[in-house]
Enzyme design. Structure first.
Site, mmCIF file in Angstrom:
data_model
loop_
_atom_site.group_PDB
_atom_site.id
_atom_site.type_symbol
_atom_site.label_atom_id
_atom_site.label_comp_id
_atom_site.label_asym_id
_atom_site.label_seq_id
_atom_site.Cartn_x
_atom_site.Cartn_y
_atom_site.Cartn_z
ATOM 1 N N LYS A 164 49.786 -2.746 103.439
ATOM 2 C CA LYS A 164 47.604 -2.343 102.948
ATOM 3 C C LYS A 164 47.013 -1.598 101.833
ATOM 4 C CE LYS A 164 46.625 -6.179 105.864
ATOM 5 N NZ LYS A 164 47.776 -6.489 106.351
ATOM 6 N N LYS A 206 37.595 5.632 108.179
ATOM 7 C CA LYS A 206 38.275 4.880 109.620
ATOM 8 C C LYS A 206 39.994 5.879 109.418
ATOM 9 C CE LYS A 206 39.046 -0.092 107.327
ATOM 10 N NZ LYS A 206 39.450 -0.510 107.120
ATOM 11 N N GLY A 212 42.519 -2.071 115.595
ATOM 12 C CA GLY A 212 41.699 -2.216 116.838
ATOM 13 C C GLY A 212 40.125 -1.330 116.914
ATOM 14 N N GLY A 213 39.906 -1.063 115.987
ATOM 15 C CA GLY A 213 38.269 0.045 115.603
ATOM 16 C C GLY A 213 38.665 0.693 115.970
ATOM 17 N N HIS A 283 38.075 -12.532 115.938
ATOM 18 C CA HIS A 283 38.852 -12.272 114.361
ATOM 19 C C HIS A 283 39.288 -12.862 114.081
ATOM 20 C CE1 HIS A 283 37.291 -7.832 114.904
ATOM 21 N NE2 HIS A 283 37.491 -8.228 115.423
ATOM 22 N N GLU A 323 42.340 -13.408 99.171
ATOM 23 C CA GLU A 323 41.428 -12.923 100.115
ATOM 24 C C GLU A 323 41.043 -12.253 99.853
ATOM 25 O OE1 GLU A 323 41.934 -13.008 104.261
ATOM 26 O OE2 GLU A 323 43.902 -15.148 104.008
ATOM 27 N N ARG A 340 51.876 -17.202 102.749
ATOM 28 C CA ARG A 340 52.540 -18.167 102.899
ATOM 29 C C ARG A 340 51.154 -19.245 103.076
ATOM 30 N NH1 ARG A 340 48.916 -18.321 107.234
ATOM 31 N NH2 ARG A 340 48.356 -16.390 108.212
#
Length: 726
Positions: A164, A206, A212-213, A283, A323, A340
């Site tokens: 990321k 963050k 997982g939050g 999600h 996205e 993909r």
């Protein structure tokens, strides 16, 4: 030769299967034409693909096989022991067993799949589908080393987009909008606060090592920043042993908008417009549409051009999806790139008239993208609804089990049924619980939405819980109809989408009672034919009596309530049914169409035609008004014996594998204490104690499989006086 023989023993000999004919579900391509060849096709680079091995299962494997057959390319399937009789195995030209049901020992085994590719002949390409190995950099690299064509991007693109922080740096350098934020080394309170002020509130704090939050907080003003920062740090330290934080601009109630891109080996990249995938639960996407509602042409162009820049930045080849997060003002920011084919690719095919799998195969073989950007046109609107084996009323708990009855709307050029199961198949506990994708197209969004709702009502399943009624509720919600979608749509409208169960209308109860009576009559008629004794008292169920009309009392179960129905058999073949203080005049008959039984009935003069299924102790009615389930009560001693209930115990919510057991006989537990962890449908579920008590017996060990509703533990029966004293 010895190695090959060993592999053959492991995988079992290739099994050829006769292709099962299915409707042609793809729109005919527009604007271009390729000359079809019967066995293989040549490319501009001299490569040939005569076979394609699909390293996947279910509906995506069937999807790829259909296009391969259309192109004259032979298909090779792989399957686990659980999928031996699956649809994709039957459809393929060849199929190879690759191991036990767990995906780690079958569909995720790179070595086994490569060996099948070698055994099944030269010039094989591997299509990974989505999930499993589709975004595995090592697998893509292994295919390259073995001289096998990987139908996907180069491993370097998978690597760069899989990290990321790396992907965002690459995107920012390429001029792709990214969420503004701070990812630096200085972790002082003052530095983080200054960057939050620069970014502008609201912001997201963050944990750098989060997931997982955990270690994540939304801060809406500077006065609450310090408190939320300290809270996030404490949670991150506890969860990840690392309290490093990053700051990002928080996009409130965002939309999830993605762009389909395609690249080739010649440096060409095009986009095929956007899809809106905002409506999600857990999600995960549930309804997708193309194009995005309310997106203006100038924004659509900017989205597409940004996605092309993203693809070119990593030298992308093949099908990919960029996205974006989009705010209420249609500002958009890069989120990630899926390297993909996407599950929701059919909606893009429907609005562009393309076959993206055919594009994948041809581009993988070295051909150029068949259309220029100017030649790709957008036409109409398309929706995709994912039909899952899950219970929306139980927090969308996924399920497994048999598809006792399965009927679908008729497929044509504007309606596609993308599935990998048939009536009689089982939705396996080992894999994703998606049953099918219902895809519809029409000239505009409103017409497409009307078609979606009509088609959902024709999708009827018996044997396990599904989300079909929820999809109907969702697609009929006024805000969804208006196109006001965002990622918090389901939580925001939860009460309207999942209302408390209402009592069934008395007219439907009359239909259920009529269906049960007519089924009884059909059984009697069969008995009359078999015994050839038309005067046998066991061969008559018409209720005929001399001088009087026969009456009987029936009891049906509506949810948790028993409903008494007094039925009078009239001389003209009709019935009078009294429910509480209201009487209904009912008549009708059963008819069969396409292996389905329909109830043609009239209740107080209102005629209807309803699909009728009576299975075990349940009456199922399917009509354009939706689906209804009415129970047939059975004696308590029979229901307890048949269900195998254990007094005061905990039961399995679904079929799955017991991963961990936390208790043993003699342990004292409180209500809510964890008893076991079950793995099913790619998810982990903690089974908790339903009450306080002492464990008498534990029925399952770690690694064993438990069926749905199976008793997991049994509690000691406690003396009532002792409970009161406690």
């Amino acid at each position: 030769m010895a190695a090959a023989s060993a592999v053959l023993v492991l995988l079992v000999a290739a099994e050829r299967h006769r292709w099962q004919r299915v409707p042609r579900l793809l729109l005919p391509p527009r604007g271009w034409a390729w000359k079809q060849r019967t066995r293989k096709y040549a490319t501009t680079t001299g490569k040939n693909i005569s076979k394609v091995l699909i390293a996947n299962r279910g509906e995506i494997a069937c999807r790829v096989i259909r296009t391969a057959k259309k192109m004259g390319v032979q298909s090779v399937a792989v399957y686990s022991e659980a999928d031996r009789n699956s649809m994709h195995v039957d459809m393929a030209d060849e199929a190879y067993l690759i191991g036990p049901a767990p995906s780690q020992q079958s569909y995720l085994s790179m070595e086994k799949i490569i060996q099948v590719a070698k055994i099944s002949a030269a010039q094989v390409a591997i299509h990974p589908g989505y999930g499993f190995l589709s975004e595995n950099m090592e697998f893509a690299e292994l295919c390259k080393q073995e001289g096998i064509i990987f139908v996907g991007p180069p491993s370097s693109a998978i690597r760069d987009m899989g990290i990321k922080s790396t992907s965002k740096s690459i995107m920012a350098a390429a001029g792709v909008p990214v969420v503004e934020g701070y990812h630096g080394e200085d972790q002082s309170d003052q530095c983080l606060k200054e960057h939050a002020r620069t970014v502008g509130y609201p912001v997201m704090i963050k944990a750098v090592c989060g997931g997982g939050g955990k270690g994540m907080r939304i801060v809406r003003s500077e006065k609450e920043f310090q408190e939320q920062l300290e809270s996030a740090r404490r949670e991150a330290k506890k969860s990840f042993n690392d309290d490093a934080m990053l700051i990002e601009k928080f996009v409130d109630t965002p939309r999830h908008v993605e762009v389909q891109v395609f690249g080739d080996h010649h440096g060409n990249v095009v986009y095929l417009f956007e899809r809106d995938c905002s409506v999600q639960r857990r999600h995960q996407k549930i309804i997708e549409e193309a194009p995005g509602p309310g997106i203006k042409p100038e924004v659509r162009k900017k989205l597409g051009e940004a996605a092309v820049r993203a693809a070119k930045a990593v030298n992308y080849v093949g099908a990919g999806t960029v996205e974006f997060i989009m705010d209420s003002k249609h500002n958009f920011y890069f989120m990630e790139m899926n390297t993909r084919l996407q599950v929701e690719h059919p909606v893009t095919e429907m609005i562009t008239g393309t076959d993206l799998v055919e594009w994948q195969l041809r581009i993988a073989a070295g051909e150029k993208i068949p259309l220029s950007q100017e030649e790709i046109t957008l036409r109409g609107h398309a929706f995709e609804a994912r039909i899952y084996a899950e219970d929306p009323n139980n927090n969308f708990m996924p399920g497994a089990g048999p598809l006792v009855h399965l009927s679908t709307p008729r497929a044509d050029l504007t309606t596609r049924i993308e599935t990998g199961v048939r009536q009689g198949d089982e939705v396996s506990m080992h894999y994703d619980p998606m049953i099918a994708k219902l895809v519809v197209w029409a000239a505009d969004r409103q017409a497409a939405l009307t078609k979606l709702k009509y088609s959902l009502r024709q999708y009827n399943i018996v044997g396990l819980h599904t989300n079909i009624d929820f999809l109907l509720s969702l697609s009929g919600h006024p805000e969804f109809e208006a196109g006001n979608v965002h990622t918090d749509f389901i939580p925001q409208h939860h009460k309207e989408l999942l209302p408390d169960r209402k009592t069934t209308a008395k007219e439907f109860l009359c239909q259920a009672a009529l269906g049960l009576i007519l089924k009884e009559k059909a059984v009697s008629d069969v008995f009359k034919i078999q015994t050839q004794d038309q005067y046998s008292p066991f061969a008559s169920s018409n209720g005929r009596r001399l001088n009087i009309c026969y009456s009987r009392n029936m009891t049906l179960r509506d949810g948790k309530n028993n409903v008494a129905i007094a039925v009078t058999y009239n001389r003209d073949g009709s019935y009078s049914m009294q429910i509480e203080d209201k009487t209904f005049h009912v008549l009708g008959d059963l008819c069969s169409e396409e292996d389905c039984t329909y109830l043609k009935s009239s209740v107080n003069g209102v005629a209807s035609k309803t699909k009728l299924i009576i299975l075990e102790n349940t009456i199922y009615l399917f009509s354009m008004d939706g689906s209804i389930q009415i129970g047939i009560p059975v004696p308590q001693y029979l229901s307890s014996a048949s269900s195998g209930e254990t007094q005061g115990g905990a039961v399995a919510p679904m079929t799955g594998t017991i991963e961990k057991v936390f208790v043993k006989a003699g342990d004292r537990v409180k209500a809510g204490d964890p008893l076991m962890v079950m793995i099913a449908m790619k998810m982990e579920h903690t089974i908790k104690a339903p009450k306080e008590g002492t464990i008498k017996k534990v029925f399952y060990k770690e690694g064993s499989q438990a069926n749905r509703h199976a008793p997991l533990v049994e509690f000691e029966e406690e003396d009532s006086d002792r409970r009161e004293a406690d």
